[in-house]
Design a protein around this motif. Structure first.
Motif, PDB file in Angstrom:
ATOM      1  N   ARG A  27     -28.413  15.127  39.847  1.00 13.19           N
ATOM      2  CA  ARG A  27     -27.067  15.685  39.895  1.00 13.19           C
ATOM      3  C   ARG A  27     -26.001  14.647  39.605  1.00 13.19           C
ATOM      4  O   ARG A  27     -24.867  15.015  39.289  1.00 13.19           O
ATOM      5  N   ASP A  48     -24.908  14.680  35.647  1.00 14.10           N
ATOM      6  CA  ASP A  48     -23.787  15.482  35.114  1.00 14.10           C
ATOM      7  C   ASP A  48     -22.679  15.627  36.161  1.00 14.10           C
ATOM      8  O   ASP A  48     -21.867  16.526  36.112  1.00 14.10           O
ATOM      9  N   MET A  98     -22.551  16.582  39.166  1.00 11.71           N
ATOM     10  CA  MET A  98     -22.441  17.748  40.037  1.00 11.71           C
ATOM     11  C   MET A  98     -22.223  17.325  41.487  1.00 11.71           C
ATOM     12  O   MET A  98     -21.787  18.116  42.321  1.00 11.71           O
ATOM     13  N   LEU A 123     -18.938  17.720  43.553  1.00  7.16           N
ATOM     14  CA  LEU A 123     -18.542  18.928  44.279  1.00  7.16           C
ATOM     15  C   LEU A 123     -18.751  18.791  45.774  1.00  7.16           C
ATOM     16  O   LEU A 123     -18.223  19.565  46.558  1.00  7.16           O
ATOM     17  N   ILE A 124     -19.587  17.806  46.166  1.00  9.13           N
ATOM     18  CA  ILE A 124     -19.886  17.665  47.591  1.00  9.13           C
ATOM     19  C   ILE A 124     -18.912  16.664  48.201  1.00  9.13           C
ATOM     20  O   ILE A 124     -18.702  15.584  47.647  1.00  9.13           O
ATOM     21  N   GLU A 125     -18.331  17.061  49.307  1.00  7.25           N
ATOM     22  CA  GLU A 125     -17.353  16.181  49.939  1.00  7.25           C
ATOM     23  C   GLU A 125     -18.042  14.966  50.545  1.00  7.25           C
ATOM     24  O   GLU A 125     -19.153  15.063  51.058  1.00  7.25           O
ATOM     25  N   ARG A 134     -20.279  17.660  31.232  1.00  7.40           N
ATOM     26  CA  ARG A 134     -21.149  18.772  31.632  1.00  7.40           C
ATOM     27  C   ARG A 134     -21.493  19.674  30.458  1.00  7.40           C
ATOM     28  O   ARG A 134     -22.503  20.367  30.473  1.00  7.40           O
TER      29      ARG A 134
END
Lengths: 253, 550
Positions: free
Chosen positions: A51, A54, A56, A59-61, A86
């Protein structure tokens, strides 16, 4: 060896989820038009690593990354537009996640958000992508039916076609067959071999036979470290690290 | 080895619990069915108790005369005392007679002509012409033809004409007359020891006139034998009396005046009489003298208690405009106002509520501020609507000068249903799988594109349910509207025009004691509209769900 420069060049990558370090000093490079398998026990960081490629994980805090990942020689954490990244680096997820719309709209979704409006061009793209994903013959008569009506294996190939429709360069796959039956799995594995000619593929898998069957090189992750990265044949038959050998021979994981 | 004893007990417990749950659910369903059924029944059918001094025998052409009204009138039957009232200024408007908001115009052919005299005798009874008190509204015309023309051209007019004069029925309608009364002598009707003859139903009336009741005490009156007096033989009254159940035993020797005098003089006498003859009798010699001396009348009509049943909710009620505070007419404008209110409220509340939910779920940092916001929305959802009404009245009506009107009402409703919409939309957005968002973002879509094209469509059934719930609450709202939207039952012509909604109409019909029957029919319409919304929403959500899932 491949004379071309590597597609990805990962240098001293560290990643933390809050206080927990999930990736520890990962360094390796991925060559173009190869299939790279990432294996390792659950929670070893292989999906996290995938992840990163790209972004991704953005998106996770509370995610913090150090080190660098060069994609075509350019740092993906630099000024590079994440949308553009992406688009070039597509991702297929563990569970098929078709959008609740028609098959056609699912495939056309990517091109549309990138500004393709021409109906003819979209139709061509949809058809080409479905053909590439070896799904066209099965769904050509019901392109405008809801995508959620497809079987699990068909849904996953639809998701692959959806990624292909934005004409990416790299395909990241996070355990793409773990939710599928053996026949669907076989279809997707055959597909991967086809796709290799045009794309660079990185696949995370729990299934070591699958890694052995489809990949050119394999990386073994353990506790956030890349323990060993070598041609697949070597990993399976001639591992250098004792931990790799233990994992391969099924002593843990 | 399993403990069979405790095993058996567990099975028994489960059975008992299952029976209890099933019983409770059946009870709940039964209660719901009862409530809706009751309201629908009351709304669809009316059943009014009526009291009248004439029996329900309608004559189309009494004494060769016809009562005619303008074609627009809804009147079909008129009672003789009412007809008398029409010609003596007791009524000036049709609303109390036929429910129409039309001025009354009694037309009379000149009583000097034979036709005029016959008509006068039907209304006032035969007798001395000079003693008759015509009402001031009455318009005298020289001939039956002129009267017919007047009735044809004037809405609200009525006339009594010879049958032969009705050659052309265009523009007019004929009305039947009820004029047969049961009369009793004064001693039977007297108040003795707080007892008096009570109002009678049809069965009691029939038994009384056919001699089936031995004593007035059986009817709540004094201890006095009932003495039925037969009408003059061969008179029109005898035929009518036969129809009412009286055995023919007439005395051919006497005329009508003599018959009534005999009835008045009999101890505990009872018999039948035409209303106009009673009027004439009351005007005549002895009776007038007695009344002038302050004595009780020697003959009095008994009151019949009856039921009037019929359809309450008709197509007419739905398509006609309300008049006289809703006492008359239908509820067409009120239905339209209600829909205008719902659409406007939805136009304001839906974008606001969905946008707020999107912000709270997709964008806002989940911290104390968002928690406070959520608590606030939940609190708002529980506040009684009257408080929204007070706020709306002060803020929208007064401070913002929107006045009592659609806009103030809809803004108030918006505030009231916003929490519901926000909460349900939030839940719907939350239930959209993370995988869908990731799938879209991984294709290079922006967050906004992802929300607009993937998340919102996926959450649409849930959001729609929230909107319907909100609308359901809005359509049933009364307290918040009374103070903000006003209660004008005319069609709203603009954002600022006062408008009455169905719920407000129901409340006002009850609260102002206008008509329970009409309140119930309006309530039935309201329930049907809510039902319609729910069914539509179910089908819509169902179809969206099918598109998504199959």
């Amino acid at each position: 060896m491949d004379p071309r420069p590597p597609k990805f060049d990962v240098r001293h990558l560290d990643l933390w989820y809050g206080q927990t370090q999930a990736l520890k000093d990962v360094s390796f490079s991925i060559d173009p038009n190869t299939i790279t398998a990432l294996i390792g026990p659950s929670g070893c960081g292989k999906s996290t690593f995938l992840r990163v490629l790209d972004r991704m994980n953005d998106l996770i805090e509370g995610v913090r990354v150090e080190g660098s990942v060069l994609y075509d020689g350019e740092d993906i954490f630099g000024d590079r537009d994440v949308i553009e990244l992406r688009k070039r680096v597509g991702m297929v997820f563990q569970k098929p996640n078709p959008f609740p719309m028609s098959i056609w709209d699912n495939i056309a979704y990517g091109p549309r958000v990138h500004g393709v409006k021409d109906k003819k061009a979209l139709s061509d793209l949809v058809e080409r992508s479905l053909v590439q994903a070896a799904l066209f013959d099965e769904v050509k008569d019901r392109l405008h039916k809801p995508a959620l009506g497809l079987s699990g294996g068909q849904q996953q190939r639809l998701c692959i076609a959806r990624v292909l429709a934005v004409e990416p360069d790299v395909l990241l796959m996070d355990e793409p067959t773990s939710a599928l039956d053996p026949i669907s799995t076989a279809k997707i594995e055959t597909l991967l071999d086809e796709l290799k000619r045009r794309y660079t593929i990185v696949i995370v898998t729990h299934n070591m036979q699958q890694a052995g069957r489809v990949s050119d090189r394999t990386g073994f992750f353990l506790h956030g470290e890349l323990v060993e990265y070598a041609p697949t044949r070597d990993i399976f038959f001639n591992p250098r690290d004792e931990r790799t050998e233990n994992y391969i021979s099924g002593r843990f994981g | 080895m399993p403990d069979t004893k405790s095993h058996g007990r567990r099975i028994l417990q489960q059975k008992a619990a299952f029976a209890a749950i099933r019983g409770l659910s059946i009870l709940t369903i039964a209660i719901l069915a009862l409530i809706i059924g009751f309201i629908a029944w009351k709304g669809l059918r009316f059943d009014r108790e009526t009291r009248s001094t004439v029996l329900p025998f309608a004559e189309a052409s009494p004494k060769g005369l016809a009562i005619v009204v303008n074609r627009e009138s809804a009147l079909e039957v008129v009672e003789a005392p009412v007809l008398l009232g029409i010609y003596t200024d007791e009524y000036i408007n049709w609303s109390k007679i036929s429910g129409e908001d039309t001025d009354l115009l009694p037309v009379a052919v000149d009583p000097a002509t034979p036709e005029g005299a016959a008509a006068r005798d039907l209304v006032f009874g035969a007798g001395a012409a000079e003693a008759i008190a015509w009402g001031g509204l009455v318009e005298f015309v020289p001939s039956p033809e002129a009267a017919l023309e007047k009735v044809r051209t004037t809405p609200g007019s009525i006339a009594v004409l010879p049958h032969e004069a009705l050659r052309d029925l265009a523009g007019i309608a004929t009305v039947s007359l009820r004029r047969l009364s049961v009369v009793a002598s004064a001693d039977a009707m007297a108040l003795v020891e707080n007892r008096q003859v009570e109002d009678m139903d049809d069965v009691e009336v029939a038994r009384l006139v056919s001699g089936g009741v031995p004593s007035w005490a059986a009817l709540g009156g004094p201890e006095l034998a009932v003495a039925p007096i037969a009408p003059p033989a061969g008179s029109p009254l005898e035929a009518a009396a036969k129809a009412a159940g009286q055995k023919p035993a007439g005395n051919p020797a006497i005329d009508m005046a003599g018959y009534l005098a005999a009835l008045a003089g009999a101890k505990g006498g009872v018999g039948l009489a035409f209303a106009e003859d009673l009027v004439a009798f009351a005007r005549s010699g002895e009776e007038a003298v007695a009344l002038a001396n302050g004595e009780a009348p020697s003959l009095a009509p008994l009151t019949r208690r009856g039921h009037e049943r019929g359809w309450n909710l008709s197509l007419r009620y739905l398509v006609e405009e309300p008049r006289l505070s809703g006492r008359v007419g239908g509820i067409s404008t009120i239905i339209l106002n209600t829909f205008a209110m719902l659409i406007l409220t939805l136009l304001i509340a839906a974008p606001l509520g969905v946008a707020a939910a999107v912000y709270l779920i997709e964008y806002a940092k989940q911290g104390p501020l968002v928690r406070i916001l959520r608590l606030g929305t939940e609190t708002l959802a529980g506040i009684p609507s009257i408080i929204f009404g007070l706020f709306g009245m002060l803020f929208f009506v007064d401070i913002l000068h929107f006045g009592f009107g659609l806009l103030s009402g809809c803004l108030t409703l918006t505030l009231m249903i916003l929490p519901t919409i926000v909460r349900t939309s939030e839940e719907a957005l939350k239930s959209v799988p993370r995988a869908l968002r990731e799938g879209s973002l991984a294709l290079g879509a922006t967050k906004l594109q992802t929300i607009a094209k993937v998340v919102l469509p996926a959450a649409a059934p849930g959001i729609l349910t929230g909107l319907i719930l909100g609308i359901g609450r809005a359509v049933g709202e009364t307290a918040a509207l009374l103070f903000t939207m006003g209660s004008d039952y005319k069609l709203a012509t603009g954002l600022f025009s006062s408008a009455r909604a169905l719920s407000t109409h129901v409340y006002l019909l009850f609260a102002e004691g206008i008509s329970f029957d009409r309140a119930f029919s309006t309530a039935t319409v309201l329930i049907l509209i809510v039902l319609l919304f729910n069914v539509a929403a179910k089908r819509l959500v169902g179809r969206m769900g099918r598109n998504a899932a199959a």
